[in-house]
Scaffold this motif. Structure first.
Motif, short mmCIF file in Angstrom:
data_model
loop_
_atom_site.label_atom_id
_atom_site.label_comp_id
_atom_site.label_asym_id
_atom_site.label_seq_id
_atom_site.Cartn_x
_atom_site.Cartn_y
_atom_site.Cartn_z
N VAL A 19 0.92 -1.07 0.03
CA VAL A 19 -0.07 -0.09 0.25
C VAL A 19 0.85 1.19 0.09
O VAL A 19 0.49 2.32 -0.58
N SER A 20 1.98 1.21 0.56
CA SER A 20 2.97 2.18 0.57
C SER A 20 3.35 2.72 -0.82
O SER A 20 3.46 3.61 -1.29
N ASP A 21 3.67 1.60 -1.63
CA ASP A 21 4.04 1.66 -3.04
C ASP A 21 2.81 2.22 -3.83
O ASP A 21 3.11 3.16 -4.68
N LEU A 22 1.72 2.16 -3.49
CA LEU A 22 0.60 2.82 -4.10
C LEU A 22 0.49 4.16 -3.85
O LEU A 22 0.05 4.99 -4.81
N LEU A 23 0.71 4.40 -2.57
CA LEU A 23 0.65 6.06 -2.08
C LEU A 23 1.89 6.55 -2.76
O LEU A 23 1.46 7.77 -3.37
N PRO A 97 -2.61 -6.39 -1.06
CA PRO A 97 -3.16 -6.79 -0.01
C PRO A 97 -2.87 -5.77 1.28
O PRO A 97 -1.95 -5.23 1.35
N ALA A 98 -4.01 -5.22 2.00
CA ALA A 98 -3.80 -4.28 2.93
C ALA A 98 -3.39 -5.17 4.25
O ALA A 98 -4.19 -6.33 4.67
N ALA A 99 -2.52 -4.56 5.09
CA ALA A 99 -2.18 -5.12 6.37
C ALA A 99 -3.02 -4.99 7.18
O ALA A 99 -3.17 -5.72 8.38
N ASN A 100 -3.96 -4.06 7.48
CA ASN A 100 -4.97 -3.81 8.34
C ASN A 100 -6.05 -2.71 7.75
O ASN A 100 -6.04 -2.48 6.68
N ALA A 101 -6.87 -2.22 8.88
CA ALA A 101 -8.04 -1.32 8.28
C ALA A 101 -7.42 -0.04 7.91
O ALA A 101 -8.04 0.40 6.97
N LYS A 108 -8.75 2.63 -0.50
CA LYS A 108 -10.26 3.16 -0.73
C LYS A 108 -9.89 4.51 -1.27
O LYS A 108 -10.51 5.15 -2.18
N ARG A 109 -9.11 5.61 -0.29
CA ARG A 109 -8.98 6.62 -0.63
C ARG A 109 -8.08 6.93 -2.07
O ARG A 109 -8.55 8.07 -2.78
N ILE A 110 -7.08 6.17 -2.17
CA ILE A 110 -6.28 6.40 -3.27
C ILE A 110 -7.13 6.29 -4.43
O ILE A 110 -7.02 6.90 -5.76
N LYS A 111 -7.88 5.13 -4.59
CA LYS A 111 -8.71 4.79 -5.80
C LYS A 111 -9.61 5.89 -6.10
O LYS A 111 -9.68 6.44 -7.23
#
Length: 436
Positions: A19-23, A97-101, A108-111
């Motif tokens: 998710v860090s890479d997505l950001l 995959p998301a590691a947590n909520a 979701k915010r990124i998309k």
């Protein structure tokens, strides 16, 4: 024989593994949103600047409306780079995959942000490359909804592109994880997306929606118009009226002058003559230099990060008041139009007395003058004239030659050319009339 994969190619599944890479990829999308090109052409093609005696040829082809499809890009490649970058993130996001909520919410915010940015990019492209006015069945720009570097899409209709813009911006507004106020003005907020919805509705001439979205953007921004902070605002000393901005590492003043101080373009007499030079804080904020020389544009004077370095204000609160005024006037709500204009002027002019509008024509004329004053050198003027179906009329003192004093309202030049390099790469893209 199996294809041999090149060792220097990084696949998307390797580039984005967390998710860090997505950001980080999302920040890379934001990095393409500079409006510096629009700032330049929105002024040079219009009636905001005049050639300086120190101009050595810089921008004269554009100023004289002698540009061709091979000479300038007008942001075509820039915003399609934006669109391709965001598609690359969107296409892998669901597989990360998301590691947590918290990470799930980040995804979701990124998309939602990326879909809204796609709407922003297409709005910028449509504004530049469609014909004058709003003609739904005329040619807009190609609609690309996935990363396809070898694709060859044809241009879609203006109405089809607008439908996509509206849907993408609505997707951003629908995600509650995007904050309402611009607590971080470098990223989209609900207020910023509402502002782009207002711009899109204004371009489409959907006056009711333009006024409503402008109201929403004002309310969601949490900002208020302020005279006290105005001059320092353009030095990036405060964010008093910022809804969305671009962190700039370059120098917007270099649109008008060289790093050595030589001036390429002076502010037009036509623009300077609009202002109350004594009581309107905008005059001393936009024009001048040491010794009071008002032939120099100083709207972006530099900041603590450098003498010519400024963040670019992509969405300002004042623009929303102007959209509210114009859309209200077009909708025959002259009281609301006057209220919006009076609020803006009172925050700029010492001793200002409120006005009322007797009729729609008077209101529209005054609102367009106020846009010319408040938003000068920010990339609006040429495109305001374009969307209103108006000519460019320069003062004789600003044009030197009658050949580049007036651009008729029906000129093909208002639909800027698709870069010829894009036509060569994609023969399915039709050039705008007049440039073949």
């Amino acid at each position: 024989m199996d294809d041999v994969k090149q060792t220097d190619v990084i696949d998307a599944d390797k580039a984005y593994q967390s998710v860090s890479d997505l950001l980080k990829g999302t920040y890379g999308v934001y990095a393409t949103l500079s409006n510096n090109t629009r700032m330049y052409y929105g002024s040079v093609l219009a009636d905001e600047v005049k050639l300086s005696d120190e101009n050595r040829g810089q921008g004269q082809g554009e100023y004289k409306w002698q540009f061709t499809a091979t000479g300038v890009s007008f942001g075509f490649g820039q915003y399609f780079q934006t669109i391709d970058r965001l598609h690359r993130v969107l296409e892998v996001a669901d597989n990360i995959p998301a590691a947590n909520a918290t990470e799930e919410n980040t995804k979701k915010r990124i998309k939602a942000e990326l879909l809204a940015i796609r709407g922003v990019a297409y709005l910028e492209l449509l504004t530049v490359f469609m014909p004058q006015g709003y003609q739904p069945d005329s040619l807009g720009v190609p609609l690309v909804l996935s990363s396809a570097l070898l694709g060859k899409p044809a241009r879609s209709k203006v109405s089809e592109v607008m439908t996509r813009i509206e849907a993408d911006l609505a997707s951003g507004r629908a995600e509650a994880l995007i904050p309402s106020a611009p607590t971080d003005p470098l990223r989209l907020s609900q207020g910023a997306i509402a502002a782009y919805q207002a711009r899109a509705a204004l371009l489409k001439r959907d006056w009711a929606k333009a006024a409503a979205y402008a109201d929403e953007a004002i309310a969601l921004s949490g900002k208020s118009l302020s005279r006290a902070t105005y001059t320092a605002y353009f030095s990036d000393a405060n964010e008093s009226e910022t809804i969305f901005k671009y962190r700039n590492g370059a120098a917007p003043q270099l649109n008008w002058r060289d790093a050595n101080g030589d001036v390429f373009f002076e502010p037009a007499d036509k623009v300077k003559n609009l202002f109350d030079r004594t009581n309107d804080i905008r005059f001393s904020t936009f024009f001048g230099a040491d010794g009071g020389d008002t032939s120099i544009i100083i709207k972006y004077p530099g900041s603590e990060r450098g003498p010519q370095t400024n963040d670019l204000k992509l969405i300002r609160l004042a623009e929303m008041y102007l959209i509210k005024a114009e859309a209200s006037a077009e909708g025959e709500n002259l009281t609301a139009a006057a209220d919006a204009i009076n609020a803006l002027r009172a925050a700029r002019i010492t001793g200002y007395t409120n006005v009322t509008f007797a009729d729609k024509a008077t209101a529209i004329n005054q609102i367009l003058v106020e846009r010319a004053k408040e938003l000068c050198f920010e990339g609006f003027r040429f495109f305001d004239l374009k969307r209103r179906g108006l000519a460019v009329n320069r003062n004789p003192s600003d044009s030197r030659n009658t050949n580049w004093q007036d651009l008729p309202a029906n000129s093909f030049r208002f639909a800027l050319p698709i870069p010829q390099s894009e036509i060569f790469a994609n023969p399915n893209v039709r050039q705008n009339a007049g440039y073949n």
